[in-house]
Design a protein around this motif. Structure first.
Motif, short mmCIF file in Angstrom:
data_model
loop_
_atom_site.label_atom_id
_atom_site.label_comp_id
_atom_site.label_asym_id
_atom_site.label_seq_id
_atom_site.Cartn_x
_atom_site.Cartn_y
_atom_site.Cartn_z
N LEU A 259 8.30 7.13 -5.21
CA LEU A 259 8.55 7.39 -3.79
C LEU A 259 9.69 6.54 -3.23
O LEU A 259 10.50 7.03 -2.43
N THR A 260 9.76 5.28 -3.63
CA THR A 260 10.86 4.44 -3.15
C THR A 260 12.19 4.91 -3.73
O THR A 260 13.23 4.85 -3.06
N THR B 193 17.29 10.12 -0.79
CA THR B 193 17.42 10.73 0.54
C THR B 193 18.49 10.02 1.37
O THR B 193 19.28 10.67 2.06
N ARG B 194 18.52 8.70 1.29
CA ARG B 194 19.54 7.95 2.02
C ARG B 194 20.94 8.31 1.54
O ARG B 194 21.88 8.40 2.33
N MET B 195 21.08 8.51 0.25
CA MET B 195 22.40 8.84 -0.29
C MET B 195 22.90 10.17 0.23
O MET B 195 24.07 10.32 0.57
N LEU B 196 22.01 11.16 0.31
CA LEU B 196 22.43 12.49 0.75
C LEU B 196 22.98 12.47 2.18
O LEU B 196 23.80 13.31 2.54
N ALA B 197 22.54 11.51 2.98
CA ALA B 197 22.99 11.46 4.38
C ALA B 197 23.97 10.31 4.63
O ALA B 197 24.28 10.02 5.78
N GLN B 198 24.48 9.68 3.58
CA GLN B 198 25.38 8.55 3.76
C GLN B 198 26.63 8.93 4.54
O GLN B 198 27.12 8.15 5.35
N GLN C 201 8.54 3.12 11.18
CA GLN C 201 8.15 2.71 9.83
C GLN C 201 7.14 1.57 9.86
O GLN C 201 6.16 1.57 9.10
N ALA C 202 7.37 0.58 10.75
CA ALA C 202 6.43 -0.53 10.85
C ALA C 202 5.04 -0.02 11.26
O ALA C 202 4.02 -0.42 10.67
N ALA C 203 5.00 0.88 12.24
CA ALA C 203 3.72 1.43 12.68
C ALA C 203 3.06 2.23 11.56
O ALA C 203 1.84 2.15 11.35
N SER C 204 3.85 2.99 10.81
CA SER C 204 3.31 3.81 9.73
C SER C 204 2.78 2.94 8.59
O SER C 204 1.72 3.24 8.01
N VAL C 205 3.49 1.86 8.27
CA VAL C 205 3.04 0.96 7.21
C VAL C 205 1.73 0.28 7.60
O VAL C 205 0.78 0.19 6.80
N GLY D 229 0.47 4.08 0.11
CA GLY D 229 0.60 4.52 1.50
C GLY D 229 1.86 3.96 2.14
O GLY D 229 2.54 4.64 2.92
N MET D 230 2.19 2.70 1.85
CA MET D 230 3.42 2.11 2.37
C MET D 230 4.64 2.87 1.87
O MET D 230 5.59 3.11 2.63
N ALA D 231 4.63 3.25 0.60
CA ALA D 231 5.76 3.98 0.03
C ALA D 231 5.90 5.37 0.65
O ALA D 231 7.02 5.82 0.93
N VAL D 232 4.78 6.04 0.90
CA VAL D 232 4.81 7.37 1.54
C VAL D 232 5.38 7.25 2.95
O VAL D 232 6.22 8.05 3.38
N ALA D 233 4.91 6.24 3.70
CA ALA D 233 5.39 6.05 5.07
C ALA D 233 6.89 5.78 5.09
O ALA D 233 7.63 6.33 5.93
N THR D 234 7.37 4.95 4.17
CA THR D 234 8.79 4.62 4.11
C THR D 234 9.63 5.86 3.82
O THR D 234 10.68 6.09 4.44
#
Length: 508
Positions: free
Chosen positions: A130-131, A137-142, A168-172, A184-189
């Motif tokens: 997931l990470t 995903t970040r690369m595609l929108a760079q 992200q903080a709230a989701s984590v 769960g942290m990885a999914v939220a990120t």
């Protein structure tokens, strides 16, 4: 709005964005450590560091996108802007596919490289997958982030960044409260990152409506141009990632995951505080490209001097705060048990970061003038020296050995080699450069140092809020002294005029 006003506004919004990131990290980190425990937090830090190296696969195209979109937009050459945009997008799509393949390999290999303790191999592999997908995903929108930076729309860029950081903080936190742990942290990120990149894509098309994703704009000459520039950025990015992420990995492999947080938390603190300085450098890059396109040599030479002064004063003022009050900061923020091992690492890393930030203006001018060889050599030296001394230092002394490796590297590269090589490349007197940078910067540090020592003598802070007030007073005194000592009179007038004009526009 003028370029000067945009630059000043960009710095202000970048500071706001970085400040929010620091506040979020400040509140989130102790919660994560208490909820996960030392070993699990160290393992999460190692996974994030491990997968962050995928970002080097972008081949430096984001930096190339900022430079050339700003350059061509300055002369209203939208044909070339679209060539850079489409060519970069095609390459990023291919790179994202390669990253996903590398993610698959890393997902399998990581549990055999690192001792994961009692954690489920399946869960750790999901976290890595997931990470890694987050990084793709970040690369595609760079290119969209590059467009916003090139247009100096730092207000929008930082608004998106802060919103996503809060989400992200709230989701984590929600993931941990519901018992989903690292997965769960990885999914939220991943989910929050995807949302943020979609927002950047939308806003870049709003502010640059000339963007047109048509494959007819894919251009081989443009591809060669961005790769020529991007290849050097790869070296620079690799050096930056080695400095930021290799420390935790080296400490984890040699000393074990439970020891990682003694390095990774001070590293996270200095990384976030250094981003206050990057609020200036992020504005310098597109501005330098515009000035170079407009053949404004006088302003380019000024960029070699003024930003390094400001960066040195701001970052070294933070170093003063952490050296004087770092023990209390760690005790109130984390726990007294972490002070003995974290405080020395924090002191060394905060000085190392300050030295690196002082070279920000030099690097920007080199990139804008395509003096890429100097950047590449400096980045190569950074990587080699950091890794060699870091491995040896951690082996002999633990986490503090890695911190001294980073400090040694910056003393050698940022303070000595990079300025000397830059002056040689641009045919500038070396001694004159050093005299223009360091005497005013060190003089401007006297007021914040005096404030820190006077407050320490008369006031013993009893809570973390007191330390925040002290840090604010130190930074305010640093800002005032830098404004009057490091800036010439006409630049002080420009800043005041820009802020006044901006306030008038907002009032209207």
């Amino acid at each position: 709005m003028s370029d000067k006003a945009l630059a000043v506004r960009g710095v202000v919004f970048n500071w706001l964005g970085r400040g929010c990131a620091i506040i979020i990290t400040f509140f989130l980190t102790p919660y994560l450590v208490s909820k996960l425990g030392d070993e699990s937090y160290g393992l999460w830090s190692m996974v994030m560091a491990f997968t962050s190296y995928y970002a080097m696969a972008d081949m430096g195209l984001r930096g190339a996108g900022v430079k050339y979109i700003a350059q061509f937009h300055a002369i209203q050459d939208y044909e070339s802007v679209n060539k850079v945009y489409v060519t970069s997008m095609v390459v990023y799509s291919a790179v994202a596919a390669v990253v996903l393949v590398l993610v698959g390999i890393a997902t399998y290999a990581f549990p055999f490289i690192v001792d994961i303790g009692d954690h489920s191999i399946s869960n750790i592999r999901w976290v890595i997958l997931l990470t890694g997908a987050t990084m793709a995903t970040r690369m595609l929108a760079q290119v969209y982030g590059a467009a916003l930076t090139a247009l100096q729309r730092h207000d929008v860029s930082n608004a998106i960044a802060v919103s996503m950081q809060l989400l992200q903080a709230a989701s984590v936190v929600a993931a941990l409260l519901l018992g989903y742990g690292l997965v769960g942290m990885a999914v939220a990120t991943f989910a929050v990152t995807l949302s943020g990149q979609l927002l950047r894509a939308c806003f870049s098309n709003v502010f640059l409506p000339e963007l047109n994703f048509s494959l007819r704009y894919f251009d081989r000459d443009t591809l060669k141009m961005v790769f020529r520039f991007g290849g050097v950025n790869v070296m620079a990015n690799a050096a930056a990632r080695v400095l930021v992420y290799s420390g935790g990995l080296i400490v984890g492999v040699i000393c074990g995951p439970a020891v990682v947080l003694f390095y990774s938390i001070p590293e996270a603190i200095t990384q976030k505080t250094a981003q206050l300085g990057s609020a200036i450098t992020q504005v310098i890059d597109p501005l330098a490209s515009q000035l170079n396109a407009q053949k404004n040599k006088a302003a380019m030479l000024e960029l070699m001097v003024l930003p390094p002064r400001l960066l040195a004063v701001s970052s070294l003022s933070l170093a003063i705060f952490f050296i004087v009050y770092g023990r209390l900061f760690i005790e109130y923020w984390m726990n007294e048990q972490y002070v003995a091992q974290m405080y020395p690492v924090l002191c060394v890393l905060t000085v190392a970061r300050a030295l690196k930030m002082s070279s920000g203006g030099v690097r920007a001018v080199l990139r804008s003038t395509a003096n890429l060889r100097v950047i590449a050599i400096a980045a190569g030296v950074e990587i080699v020296v950091t890794l060699v001394i870091g491995v040896l230092g951690v082996w002999l002394y633990g986490p503090i050995g890695m911190a001294y490796a980073v400090l040694t590297t910056q003393l050698l590269v940022a303070v000595i080699l990079l300025p000397v090589w830059t002056c040689t490349a641009l045919e500038m007197p070396k001694m004159q450069y050093f005299l223009n940078i360091w005497p005013p910067s060190l003089l401007a540090l006297l007021p914040p140092l005096a404030v820190a020592l006077v407050i320490e003598h008369f006031w013993t802070p009893g809570r973390i809020l007191d330390l925040a007030v002290i840090c604010g007073l130190i930074l305010i005194s640093a800002g005032g002294s830098a404004f009057y000592i490091c800036l010439p009179t006409h630049r002080r007038s420009d800043i005041i005029t820009s802020l006044t004009a901006w306030r008038s526009v907002k009032s209207a």
